[in-house]
Design an enzyme around this catalytic site. Structure first.
Site, PDB file in Angstrom:
ATOM      1  N   ALA A  12      26.854  94.311  45.373  1.00  0.00           N
ATOM      2  CA  ALA A  12      27.102  95.171  45.419  1.00  0.00           C
ATOM      3  C   ALA A  12      26.309  96.276  45.480  1.00  0.00           C
ATOM      4  CB  ALA A  12      28.270  95.645  44.283  1.00  0.00           C
ATOM      5  N   ILE A  16      23.088  94.969  51.434  1.00  0.00           N
ATOM      6  CA  ILE A  16      23.994  94.602  51.970  1.00  0.00           C
ATOM      7  C   ILE A  16      25.533  95.777  51.873  1.00  0.00           C
ATOM      8  CG2 ILE A  16      26.300  93.078  53.378  1.00  0.00           C
ATOM      9  CD1 ILE A  16      23.408  91.289  53.809  1.00  0.00           C
ATOM     10  N   GLY A  17      25.891  95.234  50.320  1.00  0.00           N
ATOM     11  CA  GLY A  17      26.382  95.951  49.616  1.00  0.00           C
ATOM     12  C   GLY A  17      26.247  97.627  49.296  1.00  0.00           C
ATOM     13  N   ARG A  94      17.370  84.922  53.297  1.00  0.00           N
ATOM     14  CA  ARG A  94      16.157  84.238  53.495  1.00  0.00           C
ATOM     15  C   ARG A  94      15.013  85.030  53.437  1.00  0.00           C
ATOM     16  NH1 ARG A  94      15.892  82.120  59.570  1.00  0.00           N
ATOM     17  NH2 ARG A  94      17.534  84.018  60.371  1.00  0.00           N
ATOM     18  N   GLY A 132      26.869  85.506  52.551  1.00  0.00           N
ATOM     19  CA  GLY A 132      25.474  84.899  51.663  1.00  0.00           C
ATOM     20  C   GLY A 132      25.762  83.497  52.437  1.00  0.00           C
ATOM     21  N   ASN A 133      23.873  83.042  52.744  1.00  0.00           N
ATOM     22  CA  ASN A 133      23.396  82.009  53.979  1.00  0.00           C
ATOM     23  C   ASN A 133      23.117  81.151  52.760  1.00  0.00           C
ATOM     24  OD1 ASN A 133      24.244  83.275  56.318  1.00  0.00           O
ATOM     25  ND2 ASN A 133      22.245  84.008  56.087  1.00  0.00           N
ATOM     26  N   ASP A 161      26.901  87.739  64.753  1.00  0.00           N
ATOM     27  CA  ASP A 161      26.627  87.032  65.502  1.00  0.00           C
ATOM     28  C   ASP A 161      27.273  87.847  66.957  1.00  0.00           C
ATOM     29  OD1 ASP A 161      24.797  85.215  64.389  1.00  0.00           O
ATOM     30  OD2 ASP A 161      26.213  84.601  63.877  1.00  0.00           O
ATOM     31  N   HIS A 189      26.396  79.739  61.244  1.00  0.00           N
ATOM     32  CA  HIS A 189      25.639  81.273  61.203  1.00  0.00           C
ATOM     33  C   HIS A 189      24.639  80.889  61.326  1.00  0.00           C
ATOM     34  CE1 HIS A 189      24.700  85.101  60.993  1.00  0.00           C
ATOM     35  NE2 HIS A 189      23.686  84.888  59.565  1.00  0.00           N
TER      36      HIS A 189
HETATM   37  C1  LMR Z   1      21.270  87.898  59.705  1.00  0.00           C
HETATM   38  O1  LMR Z   1      21.608  87.028  60.463  1.00  0.00           O
HETATM   39  O2  LMR Z   1      21.025  88.636  59.852  1.00  0.00           O
HETATM   40  C2  LMR Z   1      21.396  87.105  57.892  1.00  0.00           C
HETATM   41  O3  LMR Z   1      22.167  86.309  58.633  1.00  0.00           O
HETATM   42  C3  LMR Z   1      20.395  87.420  57.720  1.00  0.00           C
HETATM   43  C4  LMR Z   1      19.472  86.224  58.120  1.00  0.00           C
HETATM   44  O4  LMR Z   1      18.326  84.902  57.177  1.00  0.00           O
HETATM   45  O5  LMR Z   1      19.191  85.231  59.484  1.00  0.00           O
END
Ligand code: LMR
Length: 330
Positions: A12, A16-17, A94, A132-133, A161, A189
């Site tokens: 949070a 992003i939070g 990332r 979260g990726n 996306d 994603h």
């Molecule tokens: C994005 O699509 O911007 C996020 O998921 C961050 C990433 O690692 O791409």
């Protein structure tokens, strides 16, 4: 007076939070007559900075904000206690040069604990959106660790996306974004996703008929949407935050509001084998909602190009699943 909705946000205090919390508190998503309680969850070292977020939330004096609770991520059971919605934003992000797959073994274990805590303490009607990726596979891990939560309550975010794709199509066609509808994101994603321009419409006509440039659609468009996350990281030196938060809100709106006729919204959901996807994967599909139940749009035909793209992203998700098999009990 309606009973409050309780929403947990992990991560949070992160970028992003911070972009998400205030808009959730403002009534934008649940409406002006729906009180919201926010459970702000953070890793203990940055918990302190949530004091500032809490102060600012109070300083907004939102009519709809009925309470704020700050909880350390070492106590997820308290963090998710009685929550109707859990937004799993927190994870190791990332960095430039990394693929989402690189994160899989780092973030996977976080989502084991997430699932267990949701299982134990969340409200019976809980819905979960994983941001979260790698979000599809993190969602899969959490879902497997919360066996009593119905499978149709789990979502991983592909709305970012979709929004990127809508904007690219609108710019190319020289139309406002409101002209562009029914842009489904298929699969992961990640850089293998398939943003489906064939079923997209612009002012009610198929997008390829309006844009009249198949080479651009099949190459530049698909590539731009697939690699947009990396492009933002390269330009900003940090991953998308405001647009990601915006997409979280759009995902929740997509789930809880009836979808307009002729449109869809995108999220990755539990696959029962629709469109030849392995049952049990969290796979991105175009969806509709009646405000309560979310459905995968049935009966879309895919040509050879689309089928080949969907196969690539399906294969990637299968291999992600195989990498974290040990984290999937049951
Ligand atoms: C994005 O699509 O911007 C996020 O998921 C961050 C990433 O690692 O791409």
């Amino acid at each position: 007076m309606k009973a409050p909705i309780r929403v947990a946000i992990t991560g949070a205090a992160g970028n992003i939070g911070y972009a998400l919390t205030f808009r959730l508190a403002s009534g934008e998503v649940f409406g002006p007559d729906q009180p919201v309680i926010l459970n702000l969850v953070e890793v203990p070292p940055v918990l302190k900075s949530l004091d500032g977020v809490e102060m600012e939330l109070h300083d907004c004096a939102f009519d709809t904000l009925a309470g704020v609770k700050k909880v350390g991520s070492d106590n997820l059971e308290e963090g998710f206690g009685d929550c109707n919605l859990v937004l799993c934003v927190g994870s190791i992000p990332r960095k430039e040069g990394m693929e989402r797959g690189d994160l899989i073994r780092i973030n996977g274990p976080i989502f084991t604990n997430t699932g267990k805590a949701i299982e134990k303490t969340a409200a019976k009607d809980v819905r979960i959106v994983v941001v979260g990726n790698p979000c599809n596979t993190n969602c899969l891990i959490a879902m497997h660790n919360a066996p009593s939560v119905p499978r149709d309550r789990w979502f991983a975010m592909t709305m970012l996306d979709e929004n990127r794709a809508v904007s690219q199509l609108a710019q190319k066609a020289g139309k406002p974004v409101t002209s562009v509808k029914h842009v489904g994101i298929w699969g992961n994603h990640s850089a293998t996703q398939f943003p489906d321009f064939y079923h997209a419409t612009i002012d009610g006509k198929p997008a390829p008929e309006v844009i009249k440039d198949d080479a651009w659609l099949q190459n530049t468009f698909v590539d731009t949407v697939q690699k947009r996350g990396a492009a933002v990281i390269k330009a900003r030196g940090a991953s998308s935050a405001a647009s990601a938060a915006n997409a979280v809100l759009d995902t929740v709106k997509g789930i809880i509001r009836p979808t307009a006729s002729g449109d869809c919204f995108s999220a990755a959901v539990y696959s029962n084998g629709e469109y030849g996807v392995d049952k049990g994967l969290i796979f991105g599909y175009p969806l509709t909602s009646d405000g309560k139940t979310v459905k995968i749009i049935p009966g879309l035909e895919h040509n050879e190009f689309a089928q080949s793209k969907i196969k690539v992203t399906l294969d990637e998700l299968k291999s992600e699943r195989d990498t974290i098999k040990d984290l999937l009990p049951g």
